[in-house]
Design an enzyme around this catalytic site. Structure first.
Site, PDB file in Angstrom:
ATOM      1  CE  LYS A 178       2.883  -5.872   5.967  1.00 48.53           C
ATOM      2  NZ  LYS A 178       1.850  -6.765   5.358  1.00 48.53           N
ATOM      3  CD  GLU A 253      12.548 -15.749  -2.704  1.00 49.08           C
ATOM      4  OE1 GLU A 253      11.963 -16.224  -1.728  1.00 49.08           O
ATOM      5  OE2 GLU A 253      12.052 -15.723  -3.852  1.00 49.08           O
ATOM      6  CB  CYS A 287       8.923 -17.015  -5.495  1.00 44.47           C
ATOM      7  SG  CYS A 287       9.530 -17.976  -4.136  1.00 44.47           S
ATOM      8  CD  GLU A 393       6.507 -13.877 -10.304  1.00 47.42           C
ATOM      9  OE1 GLU A 393       6.544 -12.691  -9.928  1.00 47.42           O
ATOM     10  OE2 GLU A 393       6.851 -14.826  -9.593  1.00 47.42           O
TER      11      GLU A 393
HETATM   12  P1  ADP Z   1       2.630 -10.556  -3.246  1.00 50.45           P
HETATM   13  O1  ADP Z   1       2.426 -10.100  -4.644  1.00 50.45           O
HETATM   14  O2  ADP Z   1       3.218 -11.909  -3.112  1.00 50.45           O
HETATM   15  O3  ADP Z   1       1.448 -10.328  -2.355  1.00 50.45           O
HETATM   16  P2  ADP Z   1       3.856  -8.158  -2.223  1.00 50.45           P
HETATM   17  O4  ADP Z   1       5.236  -7.698  -2.569  1.00 50.45           O
HETATM   18  O5  ADP Z   1       2.738  -7.325  -2.673  1.00 50.45           O
HETATM   19  O6  ADP Z   1       3.796  -9.649  -2.754  1.00 50.45           O
HETATM   20  O7  ADP Z   1       3.701  -8.362  -0.657  1.00 50.45           O
HETATM   21  C1  ADP Z   1       4.681  -8.994   0.143  1.00 50.45           C
HETATM   22  C2  ADP Z   1       4.732  -8.295   1.483  1.00 50.45           C
HETATM   23  O8  ADP Z   1       5.186  -6.950   1.287  1.00 50.45           O
HETATM   24  C3  ADP Z   1       3.381  -8.176   2.165  1.00 50.45           C
HETATM   25  O9  ADP Z   1       3.573  -8.350   3.563  1.00 50.45           O
HETATM   26  C4  ADP Z   1       2.962  -6.745   1.854  1.00 50.45           C
HETATM   27  O10 ADP Z   1       2.062  -6.185   2.767  1.00 50.45           O
HETATM   28  C5  ADP Z   1       4.298  -6.035   1.909  1.00 50.45           C
HETATM   29  N1  ADP Z   1       4.338  -4.759   1.173  1.00 50.45           N
HETATM   30  C6  ADP Z   1       3.540  -4.344   0.163  1.00 50.45           C
HETATM   31  N2  ADP Z   1       3.912  -3.123  -0.259  1.00 50.45           N
HETATM   32  C7  ADP Z   1       4.961  -2.747   0.506  1.00 50.45           C
HETATM   33  C8  ADP Z   1       5.810  -1.587   0.542  1.00 50.45           C
HETATM   34  N3  ADP Z   1       5.643  -0.556  -0.291  1.00 50.45           N
HETATM   35  N4  ADP Z   1       6.825  -1.575   1.441  1.00 50.45           N
HETATM   36  C9  ADP Z   1       7.040  -2.612   2.271  1.00 50.45           C
HETATM   37  N5  ADP Z   1       6.264  -3.722   2.289  1.00 50.45           N
HETATM   38  C10 ADP Z   1       5.238  -3.796   1.418  1.00 50.45           C
END
Ligand code: ADP
Length: 510
Positions: A178, A253, A287, A393
């Site tokens: 994804k 990570e 990061c 952060e």
């Molecule tokens: P960032 O703040 O860098 O956007 P996120 O953690 O929000 O980081 O997003 C990183 C990835 O995790 C994206 O592909 C996002 O769609 C996915 N993501 C967001 N929420 C969830 C969740 N509850 N479970 C699994 N994946 C998620």
């Protein structure tokens, strides 16, 4: 994506491009201009369910192939990444706003990861280990773990997917990926490369969409391993879901509140250069970006003056322009967050030195008025104060200068006073200080006389404390996507045991 068909882009599941279950779509936007780059079907849990079934169905056949045959598929991807570096680098820049050298570096890093993974297929995979018993051959062997779920962020939209997927595939796992919702165009291109390279149906699947699709991958019990790179908030949720579930595991990570220690013995040219690179490259959205500069009092005033001068001047602008140092932030909600942290810092009573949060109109390039612009925000704060701005952060060009007095032990104590532990650096000409930092800084990635950014794939990449668990990236990802088997073969007709354990079977009659 103007040369693409008008139709929304599809997911790739079980060897087919599919619109999926929902007619809902979302768009990718250029963060520097607001221009729409493409439209994509939004994946649902039902689409993920199909993708996991496909990956599960393809697994036995894929794992039965030789390492080298699996790697051959990846070599095609490697050559495409190399041949198309400039073109893809520009796409990365247009979709995620990193300046153009970073856009290209993202693609080069992806190529390096594929090269490492595919090259590794011709290297030994495990160890021949001595046994106490001369007649026994003992080995450590690796087996794939099955279906690997890859959930990736927007800031390295080509490199991180390959950090996750290249080794996973060569090792014989199948993949459901994804991509980040902000960078689906890069996701589409990576998927097209996999298809062009002839990855067998079901071995590689991509479902575009948001957190609900990511969560569906996490919740599917058939997915043995989750590789996640993203926010601490989501990473910890994944850890809570999978922690303690037999047979399922996650390598995570997450972010950091990374620091650079600049001692009294620092070369200030190196210190200033490293700090500017670490704090402002990628507009602070790595990061590993640094938001804490821990500077010795003897060099503080000079460092501050030089750092502030550059922070005032650093070129923010069109990321496609070779003269730009900082592009825009990824999206408006993130811009709001960065602004809120600047306000918070002020409320917490820090001394603001540079505030380019709201850039002047003439600093924003023509035609880019809808971009998510922000410039550096620099302040000085008490290293011992329990402030949110110096401990949470921000993921932006938001930097606190923390002045300290005393020895390297004191500097490292301040450095380690965060819940995170991803990256850090020390700048000093004294090898004892450098070595102390190396041994005591609580980080997964540590640098001496360098910025705290700039990983290479042949080194491990991962954090400690709140920053991570295991390594979903670079060479150590092999530990996350394989099981080790300790395999022992007896070459004798007798059974002999280690540690002097008796192998005699004794009966009542003995
Ligand atoms: P960032 O703040 O860098 O956007 P996120 O953690 O929000 O980081 O997003 C990183 C990835 O995790 C994206 O592909 C996002 O769609 C996915 N993501 C967001 N929420 C969830 C969740 N509850 N479970 C699994 N994946 C998620």
């Amino acid at each position: 994506m103007s040369d693409q068909p008008e139709e929304p882009h599809r997911h790739y599941v079980d060897g087919e491009w599919t619109a999926g279950e929902s007619e809902e779509t979302f768009v990718s936007q250029n963060p520097a201009t607001g221009e729409t780059l493409g439209e994509f079907y939004q994946g649902t849990p039902a689409d993920v369910e199909r993708a996991v079934s496909a990956a599960e169905g393809a697994y036995e056949e894929w794992r039965a192939m030789s390492y080298i045959d699996r790697a051959e598929v990846l070599w095609d991807v490697y050559h495409e990444l190399r041949d198309r570096t400039d073109e893809l680098g520009e796409i990365v820049t247009r979709e995620c706003g990193k300046e153009i050298s970073e856009g290209r570096a993202d693609v080069v890093e992806a190529a390096h990861m594929v090269e490492w993974a595919a090259g590794n297929a011709r290297h030994p995979h495990g160890d021949v280990v001595p046994s106490e018993i001369a007649a026994k051959d003992a080995y450590m062997r690796r087996k794939p773990r099955g279906v690997v779920g890859c959930i990736t962020p927007w800031n390295f939209p080509v490199a991180i997917p390959f950090w996750h997927m290249a080794v996973a595939l060569v090792e014989g796992n199948t993949v459901v990926w994804k991509p980040a919702e902000q960078t689906p165009w890069c996701g589409q291109i990576v998927a097209e490369m996999m298809v062009d390279a002839g990855v067998p149906d079901g071995v590689f699947n991509v479902v575009q969409g948001f957190g609900d699709a990511g969560n569906a991958i996490v919740e599917d019990e058939r997915v043995s391993t989750i590789l996640f790179t993203g926010s601490a908030e989501v990473g910890h949720k994944i850890d809570e879901k999978l922690g303690g579930v037999p047979g399922r595991d996650a390598a995570l990570e997450m972010g950091g509140k990374n620091g650079i220690v600049i001692t009294a013995n620092a070369d200030l040219d190196i210190a200033v250069h490293s700090a500017v690179m670490s704090s402002f490259k990628t507009t602070g959205q790595r990061c590993v970006s640094s938001e804490r500069l821990i500077v010795h009092t003897d060099v503080y005033d000079e460092f501050k003056e030089r750092f502030v001068d550059l922070a005032e001047d650093v070129a923010v602008g069109d990321p496609l322009d070779e003269d730009t140092f900082m592009g825009p932030l990824i999206e408006n909600p993130h811009r709001v967050k960065v602004e809120e942290y600047a306000d918070l810092a002020r409320e917490e009573g820090v001394n603001v030195l540079v505030d380019r949060t709201d850039l002047d109109a003439d600093e924003i390039p023509d035609g880019h008025e809808d971009g998510h612009w922000v410039g550096p925000f620099v302040y000085e704060a008490d290293p011992d104060a329990d402030l949110r701005c110096t401990h949470e952060e921000v993921f932006g060009p938001h930097v606190g200068l923390l002045e300290y007095d005393g020895d390297i032990e004191r500097a490292v104590e301040i450095h380690n006073d965060t819940q995170y532990g991803l990256a850090g650096a020390v700048v000093s000409e004294d090898y004892r200080e450098i070595n102390y930092y190396r041994d005591h800084a609580e980080v997964g990635l540590a640098y001496g006389n360098l910025p705290c950014i700039g990983a290479e794939v042949q080194l491990p990449f991962g954090g400690v404390k709140k920053s991570g668990k295991g390594s979903p990236s670079a060479r150590e990802v092999i530990e996350a996507v394989t099981e080790r088997t300790a395999w022992t073969l007896n070459n004798s007709k007798d059974i002999q045991m280690a540690q002097g354990l008796s192998a005699d079977i004794k009966t009542e009659e003995d």
